[in-house]
Structures are given as structure tokens and as C-alpha cells.
Design an enzyme around this catalytic site. Structure first.
Site, short mmCIF file in Angstrom:
data_model
loop_
_atom_site.label_atom_id
_atom_site.label_comp_id
_atom_site.label_asym_id
_atom_site.label_seq_id
_atom_site.Cartn_x
_atom_site.Cartn_y
_atom_site.Cartn_z
N ARG A 192 1.33 -108.73 23.72
CA ARG A 192 1.71 -109.87 24.57
C ARG A 192 1.88 -109.46 26.02
NH1 ARG A 192 6.55 -111.30 20.87
NH2 ARG A 192 5.79 -109.39 19.88
N TRP A 193 2.38 -108.27 26.24
CA TRP A 193 2.56 -107.76 27.61
C TRP A 193 1.20 -107.67 28.31
CZ3 TRP A 193 1.05 -103.53 30.53
CH2 TRP A 193 1.83 -103.20 31.64
N HIS A 199 -0.85 -101.13 24.87
CA HIS A 199 -0.45 -99.97 24.06
C HIS A 199 -0.33 -98.72 24.93
CE1 HIS A 199 -0.70 -102.33 20.51
NE2 HIS A 199 -2.01 -102.43 20.47
N LEU A 215 17.09 -82.90 20.50
CA LEU A 215 16.86 -84.26 20.00
C LEU A 215 15.93 -84.18 18.80
CD1 LEU A 215 16.95 -87.43 20.39
CD2 LEU A 215 14.84 -87.16 21.72
N ASP A 233 7.70 -103.22 19.80
CA ASP A 233 6.88 -104.42 19.67
C ASP A 233 6.70 -105.12 21.01
OD1 ASP A 233 5.37 -106.27 18.34
OD2 ASP A 233 7.07 -107.35 17.47
N SER A 242 2.34 -99.31 11.53
CA SER A 242 2.81 -99.63 10.18
C SER A 242 1.66 -99.64 9.18
CB SER A 242 3.51 -101.00 10.17
OG SER A 242 2.55 -102.03 10.16
C1 IPE Z 1 3.00 -102.74 19.57
O1 IPE Z 1 3.05 -104.08 19.88
C2 IPE Z 1 3.18 -102.40 18.13
C3 IPE Z 1 2.09 -101.58 17.55
C4 IPE Z 1 1.57 -101.85 16.37
C5 IPE Z 1 1.53 -100.41 18.26
P1 IPE Z 1 2.08 -105.20 19.29
O2 IPE Z 1 0.69 -104.70 19.29
O3 IPE Z 1 2.59 -105.65 17.95
O4 IPE Z 1 2.25 -106.35 20.36
P2 IPE Z 1 2.32 -107.92 20.13
O5 IPE Z 1 3.33 -108.18 19.06
O6 IPE Z 1 0.95 -108.36 19.74
O7 IPE Z 1 2.74 -108.46 21.46
MG MG Z 2 3.78 -107.17 17.32
#
Ligand code: IPE
Ligand code: MG
Length: 224
Positions: free
Chosen positions: A6-7, A19, A113, A2, A47
Site C-alpha cells: 500500500r505504501w 518492500h 540482541l 505489513d 508467511s
Molecule cells: C509486507 O507488506 C509484507 C510482506 C509479505 C513482505 P505487504 O506486501 O503485505 O503490503 P500490503 O498489505 O499489500 O500493503
Molecule cells: Mg499485507
């Protein structure tokens, strides 16, 4: 995984840029597993609720998954990684499904793995689909309903044959489970870290594991 959005936003970029950066982190984490004693790694990529995002973000993510598989297949196989996908394939694009099937088939005998990738995965959806499978077996007379236990039910989940997770790590400071491995994480330890996924490094991973290693796990029993 997650915090990609935001990053990117913090850098004045589109969410997809985050992403992309997040995808690149998966390799580092996967490659650090053998050295950290991690034999099973599950990553939550998409998800059952993520379809609520904008069509451009969803299709961008699906394109990234295809590119990721194309780009990483050789390294994964060379490193002895056995890849398995969990989640419902129902809404996924046919091209992606073909690539997922091919990667599973190619790596099925690898044993360095065990990497599980959750795509279109939701814990509740998985339990509902498992229940459908059980109901079909009972209706067909192949399974006696009275013999179903928590242990045998696990055989109908997408994760059949995999051990329950010892440790669940959620990045980006959110302290929620968000439908991840609901059944399997009954006795998992949790680590919630502030790090946004694109900044998650082998070092942060190692810190999470050493924090986990110092915990006392009782599984409901009394010790000491
Ligand atoms: C990646 O982070 C999770 C995925 C669904 C690929 P987010 O897309 O949820 O990032 P934030 O929460 O908006 O920062
Ligand atoms: Mg998120």
C-alpha cells in the site's frame, strides 16, 4: 511488517519498491532495540501464505532477502546481533538457505540482541512440523507420549529456547494475527498501529513500547 504494498501503491510505484523501503526500515528498528531495552526481536518477513502472490513479487522478495543478508551481515555481527531464522526451509531457494545458514553460524555467539527472522513461516505449519518431530521421537521409543506437556512441546517448535513474545506489533491498521507465533503469543500484548511498515520508525517503535509498559499483565490470574 505489513503495509509495504500500500505504501508503494500510494506513491504510484510497484509493490517491490515498497518492500525495498520496508527492508531499509529493519536496520533502524534493530539498532534501536538496545536503547529501548529490547533483547529479543522477531520480524515476520514472509508467511507460508505469501506464496500465493504473483511469481514476480515472490521472486522479488526472495532476491531482496538475499541482498539484505549480503548487505547487513557485517553490521549485524559488529552490533552483536545473534540472528536466527524460523519457518520451513522446504520451498526456499538453495542460495538463500546457504546465506541463512552462514549468517546463523557467524552470529551464533553474539548476545546484544537476539533477532529472529520468520521466512516461509506460519504458526500452524510450525505446530504441525513440531508434531511430526514429536511423533518421530515417540515412534522411535525415545519419548513417552504421556510426558508431553505444553512446556515440553515448546522445545519442538522453531522458537525452542526463545522466550514468548511480550509484545506483538502489527503495522498498517490490520487487526489480524495472520498465522504469526500462534503458540507463543498466548499471553502476548498486542499493538495495532496505523503506520505502514516503510514509515515505521524508531519513534513509532518507542511509542509502542511505552504503551506496552503501561499495561497490567495478569496471565490469567487476579491481581490487586
Ligand atoms: C509486507 O507488506 C509484507 C510482506 C509479505 C513482505 P505487504 O506486501 O503485505 O503490503 P500490503 O498489505 O499489500 O500493503
Ligand atoms: Mg499485507
Amino acid at each position: 511488517m505489513d503495509g509495504n504494498g500500500r505504501w508503494a501503491t500510494a506513491r504510484g510505484k510497484q509493490r517491490l519498491f515498497g518492500h525495498q523501503a520496508g527492508g531499509a526500515r529493519v536496520r533502524e528498528v534493530v539498532e534501536s532495540c538496545p536503547g529501548l531495552g529490547v533483547k529479543y526481536l522477531t520480524v515476520f518477513a514472509f508467511s507460508t501464505e505469501n506464496w500465493k502472490r504473483s511469481p514476480s513479487e515472490v521472486s522479488g522478495l526472495m532476491t531482496l532477502f538475499r541482498r539484505y543478508i549480503a548487505k547487513e551481515t557485517k553490521a549485524l555481527d559488529d552490533n552483536g546481533v545473534c540472528v536466527r531464522f524460523i519457518g520451513s526451509r522446504e520451498r526456499l531457494d538453495g542460495r538463500l538457505i546457504t546465506m541463512m545458514d552462514q549468517l546463523e553460524e557467524l552470529t551464533k555467539d553474539n548476545d546484544v540482541l537476539y533477532l529472529t527472522v520468520a521466512i516461509n513461516y506460519g504458526g500452524r505449519d510450525e505446530i504441525a512440523r513440531a508434531t511430526q518431530r514429536v511423533a518421530i521421537e515417540v515412534a522411535a521409543g525415545r519419548l513417552d507420549a504421556a510426558t508431553i506437556t505444553a512446556e515440553t512441546f515448546g522445545n519442538y517448535l522453531d522458537t525452542a529456547g526463545l522466550p514468548d513474545p511480550d509484545l506483538v506489533i502489527r503495522t498498517s491498521g490490520e487487526a489480524r494475527v495472520s498465522n504469526f507465533l500462534l503458540w507463543q503469543s498466548a499471553y502476548s500484548e498486542f499493538e495495532f498501529v496505523q503506520t505502514l511498515w516503510p514509515d515505521f520508525s524508531a519513534e513509532v517503535f518507542a511509542d509502542c513500547i511505552s504503551s506496552f509498559a503501561g499495561r497490567e499483565r495478569r496471565f490469567g490470574a487476579v491481581t490487586g
